[in-house]
Write an enzyme that holds these catalytic residues in place. Structure first.
Site, PDB file in Angstrom:
ATOM      1  CB  ILE A 164      -1.063   0.148   1.244  1.00  0.00           C
ATOM      2  CG1 ILE A 164      -1.883  -1.318   1.207  1.00  0.00           C
ATOM      3  CG2 ILE A 164      -1.637   1.474   1.363  1.00  0.00           C
ATOM      4  CD1 ILE A 164      -2.676  -1.254   2.377  1.00  0.00           C
ATOM      5  N   PRO A 165       0.992   1.908  -1.176  1.00  0.00           N
ATOM      6  CG  PRO A 165       0.710   2.715  -3.222  1.00  0.00           C
ATOM      7  CD  PRO A 165       0.272   1.851  -2.413  1.00  0.00           C
ATOM      8  CB  CYS A 166       1.633   5.259   2.916  1.00  0.00           C
ATOM      9  SG  CYS A 166       3.106   4.187   3.406  1.00  0.00           S
ATOM     10  CG  HIS A 167       6.515   4.564  -1.184  1.00  0.00           C
ATOM     11  ND1 HIS A 167       5.753   3.688  -1.342  1.00  0.00           N
ATOM     12  CD2 HIS A 167       7.075   4.878  -2.498  1.00  0.00           C
ATOM     13  CE1 HIS A 167       5.905   3.146  -2.266  1.00  0.00           C
ATOM     14  NE2 HIS A 167       6.594   3.802  -3.112  1.00  0.00           N
TER      15      HIS A 167
END
Length: 177
Positions: free
Chosen positions: A132-135
């Site tokens: 889950i690409p929160c970056h």
């Protein structure tokens, strides 16, 4: 929950899963011992993993080598997170490699720009970072924003650089009036 550790070129990743899908990920930055200790509180390490974990492991190894990979088809177990957080994660799961957005843009897409701080809180408690690409979520004005993984904002910038994203901080100083 079961888990496995993945030794990559970036360091030790950890993946935890249930029968429903991937439920937890720990990014590199802490020692293998520390990652194992955090997982031991949640479940047991195993060398017997389902096919989706084997696939996730291969994708993570490729990501760490700088390869173009997509995690979008992996099953996720988000049963332990709130409905709001699931909505936020659903939004950022639409972001592709090298694509970024802001907390405010997500809040706007969810119907209320006033939710920006709540979006930030969801990012900070993301149980499955990278997948889950929160970056890929930045603060307003292209600022980096926080990152709760080991290494903080520097780790976020390294992940974005692996995806070909220029350092957002460089854009902040490019207008030197």
């Amino acid at each position: 929950m079961h888990y496995c550790l993945i030794d990559t070129e970036l360091g030790c990743f950890g993946l935890g899963w249930s029968s429903q899908g991937i439920a937890r990920a720990y990014l590199p930055g802490d020692s293998e011992h520390s990652v194992r200790q955090r997982f031991d509180q949640l479940g047991s390490e195993t060398a017997d993993w389902p096919a989706f974990i084997d696939e996730a492991r291969q994708l993570i190894l490729g990501y760490a080598r700088g390869e173009v990979v997509s995690f979008e088809h992996l099953p996720l177990d988000l049963s332990a997170v709130s409905d709001f957080h699931r909505r936020v994660y659903g939004d950022i799961l639409q972001l592709k490699r090298g694509e970024t957005t802001t907390y405010g843009e997500i809040a706007r897409r969810l119907g209320d720009v006033g939710l920006s701080r709540a979006v930030g809180q969801a990012m900070g408690s993301n149980p499955i970072p990278l997948i889950i690409p929160c970056h890929r979520v930045l603060a307003s004005g292209g600022k980096t924003g926080g990152f709760s993984a080991p290494g903080g904002s520097d780790a976020k910038l390294r992940m974005l650089a692996l995806e070909g994203v220029e350092d957002p901080r460089a854009a902040q100083t490019s207008f030197d009036f």
